[in-house]
Design a protein around this motif. Structure first.
Motif, mmCIF file in Angstrom:
data_model
loop_
_atom_site.group_PDB
_atom_site.id
_atom_site.type_symbol
_atom_site.label_atom_id
_atom_site.label_comp_id
_atom_site.label_asym_id
_atom_site.label_seq_id
_atom_site.Cartn_x
_atom_site.Cartn_y
_atom_site.Cartn_z
ATOM 1 N N GLY A 9 0.809 -1.206 0.000
ATOM 2 C CA GLY A 9 0.000 0.000 0.000
ATOM 3 C C GLY A 9 0.841 1.255 0.000
ATOM 4 N N GLY A 10 0.192 2.389 -0.191
ATOM 5 C CA GLY A 10 0.903 3.663 -0.196
ATOM 6 C C GLY A 10 -0.002 4.780 -0.640
ATOM 7 N N SER A 11 0.617 5.920 -0.913
ATOM 8 C CA SER A 11 -0.119 7.109 -1.347
ATOM 9 C C SER A 11 0.283 7.440 -2.771
ATOM 10 C CB SER A 11 0.198 8.284 -0.428
ATOM 11 O OG SER A 11 -0.226 8.026 0.889
ATOM 12 N N VAL A 12 -0.711 7.622 -3.621
ATOM 13 C CA VAL A 12 -0.466 7.970 -5.024
ATOM 14 C C VAL A 12 -1.480 9.015 -5.458
ATOM 15 C CG1 VAL A 12 0.480 5.709 -5.626
ATOM 16 C CG2 VAL A 12 -1.956 6.133 -5.914
ATOM 17 N N GLN A 13 -1.201 9.622 -6.586
ATOM 18 C CA GLN A 13 -2.167 10.553 -7.174
ATOM 19 C C GLN A 13 -3.129 9.787 -8.085
ATOM 20 O OE1 GLN A 13 0.303 13.640 -8.999
ATOM 21 N NE2 GLN A 13 -0.130 14.966 -7.244
ATOM 22 N N ALA A 14 -4.267 10.395 -8.329
ATOM 23 C CA ALA A 14 -5.244 9.791 -9.228
ATOM 24 C C ALA A 14 -4.586 9.481 -10.573
ATOM 25 C CB ALA A 14 -6.428 10.730 -9.428
ATOM 26 N N GLY A 15 -4.919 8.312 -11.096
ATOM 27 C CA GLY A 15 -4.293 7.866 -12.335
ATOM 28 C C GLY A 15 -3.053 7.017 -12.127
ATOM 29 N N GLY A 16 -2.581 6.958 -10.894
ATOM 30 C CA GLY A 16 -1.376 6.209 -10.586
ATOM 31 C C GLY A 16 -1.626 4.722 -10.427
ATOM 32 N N THR A 17 -0.552 3.996 -10.109
ATOM 33 C CA THR A 17 -0.641 2.547 -9.963
ATOM 34 C C THR A 17 -0.009 2.101 -8.647
ATOM 35 O OG1 THR A 17 1.477 2.112 -11.050
ATOM 36 C CG2 THR A 17 -0.450 2.272 -12.464
ATOM 37 N N LYS A 88 -8.345 5.784 -8.534
ATOM 38 C CA LYS A 88 -9.240 6.920 -8.325
ATOM 39 C C LYS A 88 -9.309 7.222 -6.820
ATOM 40 C CE LYS A 88 -12.135 5.347 -12.148
ATOM 41 N NZ LYS A 88 -13.504 4.958 -12.561
ATOM 42 N N PRO A 89 -9.657 8.447 -6.461
ATOM 43 C CA PRO A 89 -9.771 8.764 -5.028
ATOM 44 C C PRO A 89 -10.719 7.828 -4.286
ATOM 45 C CG PRO A 89 -9.726 10.778 -6.301
ATOM 46 C CD PRO A 89 -9.786 9.654 -7.299
ATOM 47 N N GLU A 90 -11.757 7.361 -4.964
ATOM 48 C CA GLU A 90 -12.708 6.456 -4.308
ATOM 49 C C GLU A 90 -12.143 5.065 -4.076
ATOM 50 O OE1 GLU A 90 -13.217 8.285 -7.062
ATOM 51 O OE2 GLU A 90 -14.463 7.193 -8.534
ATOM 52 N N ASP A 91 -10.954 4.787 -4.581
ATOM 53 C CA ASP A 91 -10.276 3.526 -4.284
ATOM 54 C C ASP A 91 -9.541 3.586 -2.948
ATOM 55 O OD1 ASP A 91 -9.382 3.339 -7.743
ATOM 56 O OD2 ASP A 91 -10.968 2.200 -6.731
ATOM 57 N N SER A 92 -9.459 4.755 -2.360
ATOM 58 C CA SER A 92 -8.771 4.897 -1.078
ATOM 59 C C SER A 92 -9.473 4.064 -0.018
ATOM 60 C CB SER A 92 -8.767 6.364 -0.636
ATOM 61 O OG SER A 92 -8.024 7.154 -1.536
ATOM 62 N N ALA A 93 -8.720 3.230 0.664
ATOM 63 C CA ALA A 93 -9.297 2.321 1.658
ATOM 64 C C ALA A 93 -8.180 1.521 2.297
ATOM 65 C CB ALA A 93 -10.293 1.371 0.999
ATOM 66 N N GLY A 120 -3.967 -5.970 6.843
ATOM 67 C CA GLY A 120 -4.374 -4.874 5.979
ATOM 68 C C GLY A 120 -3.225 -3.984 5.561
ATOM 69 N N THR A 121 -3.427 -3.286 4.452
ATOM 70 C CA THR A 121 -2.470 -2.310 3.964
ATOM 71 C C THR A 121 -3.253 -1.118 3.414
ATOM 72 O OG1 THR A 121 -0.514 -1.987 2.540
ATOM 73 C CG2 THR A 121 -2.273 -3.379 1.657
ATOM 74 N N GLN A 122 -2.812 0.079 3.762
ATOM 75 C CA GLN A 122 -3.563 1.288 3.430
ATOM 76 C C GLN A 122 -3.216 1.798 2.037
ATOM 77 O OE1 GLN A 122 -5.951 2.939 5.341
ATOM 78 N NE2 GLN A 122 -6.243 4.268 3.544
ATOM 79 N N VAL A 123 -4.262 2.136 1.289
ATOM 80 C CA VAL A 123 -4.109 2.762 -0.027
ATOM 81 C C VAL A 123 -4.793 4.121 0.022
ATOM 82 C CG1 VAL A 123 -4.765 2.655 -2.454
ATOM 83 C CG2 VAL A 123 -3.966 0.588 -1.284
ATOM 84 N N THR A 124 -4.053 5.161 -0.346
ATOM 85 C CA THR A 124 -4.599 6.511 -0.370
ATOM 86 C C THR A 124 -4.352 7.115 -1.738
ATOM 87 O OG1 THR A 124 -4.148 6.773 2.001
ATOM 88 C CG2 THR A 124 -4.587 8.775 0.722
ATOM 89 N N VAL A 125 -5.430 7.564 -2.384
ATOM 90 C CA VAL A 125 -5.340 8.151 -3.711
ATOM 91 C C VAL A 125 -5.817 9.594 -3.632
ATOM 92 C CG1 VAL A 125 -5.981 7.944 -6.132
ATOM 93 C CG2 VAL A 125 -5.834 5.886 -4.701
ATOM 94 N N SER A 126 -4.949 10.508 -3.964
ATOM 95 C CA SER A 126 -5.305 11.927 -3.898
ATOM 96 C C SER A 126 -5.756 12.407 -5.278
ATOM 97 C CB SER A 126 -4.115 12.738 -3.419
ATOM 98 O OG SER A 126 -2.995 12.518 -4.251
#
Length: 127
Positions: A9-17, A88-93, A120-126
Motif C-alpha cells: 500500500g501507499g499514497s499515489v495521485q489519481a491515475g497512478g498505480t 481513483k480517489p474512491e479507491d482509497s481504503a 491490511g495495507t492502506q491505499v490513499t489516492v489523492s
C-alpha cells in the motif's frame, strides 16, 4: 491455521498505480481455497474487490474495478497480487486479503465465506 500478510500500500495521485501483495502460508495455499481482496473505509464496510481461485486461477472482480485491477497468483512464492491501475480517489481504503473454502469451487467476493484476515495495507489516492 490460516496466515496472510499484505503489503504494497501507499499514497499515489489519481491515475497512478500500485501493486499489493498477499503472502500466504502453506496451510492457506490450498487448491480448494479462494483468496480475495477486500477493502474497507470508515464509511463503507468491507467489500470484495477481486478474487482468485487457487486451484485453477479463475478470477472475479467487482464492477467498480473491472478493467483497472488485475488479480494474479504466484504458486512458487504463495503470493496473490492485486495490480491496481488508473487509481481513483474512491479507491482509497484499507485493503485486506482473506482466504476461504468456497462451496462453488471458484472465486468469490462474498464476505460471508471469509473469517481469516491479514492485517491490511492502506491505499490513499489523492485527486
Amino acid at each position: 491455521q490460516v496466515q496472510l500478510v499484505e503489503s504494497g500500500g501507499g499514497s499515489v495521485q489519481a491515475g497512478g498505480t500500485l501493486r499489493l501483495s498477499c503472502i500466504a502460508n502453506e496451510y492457506t495455499w490450498s487448491s480448494n481455497n479462494c483468496i480475495t481482496w477486500f477493502r474497507q473505509t470508515p464509511r463503507r464496510w468491507r467489500e470484495g474487490v477481486a478474487a482468485i481461485y487457487i486451484g485453477g486461477g479463475a478470477t472475479a472482480y467487482a464492477d467498480s474495478v473491472k478493467g483497472r485491477f488485475t488479480v494474479s497468483q504466484d504458486n512458487a512464492t504463495k503470493t496473490v497480487y492485486l495490480q491496481m491501475n488508473n487509481l481513483k480517489p474512491e479507491d482509497s481504503a484499507m485493503y485486506f486479503c482473506a482466504a476461504a473454502f468456497v462451496p462453488s469451487h471458484g472465486p468469490s467476493l462474498d464476505l460471508r465465506y471469509f473469517h481469516d484476515w491479514g492485517q491490511g495495507t492502506q491505499v490513499t489516492v489523492s485527486p
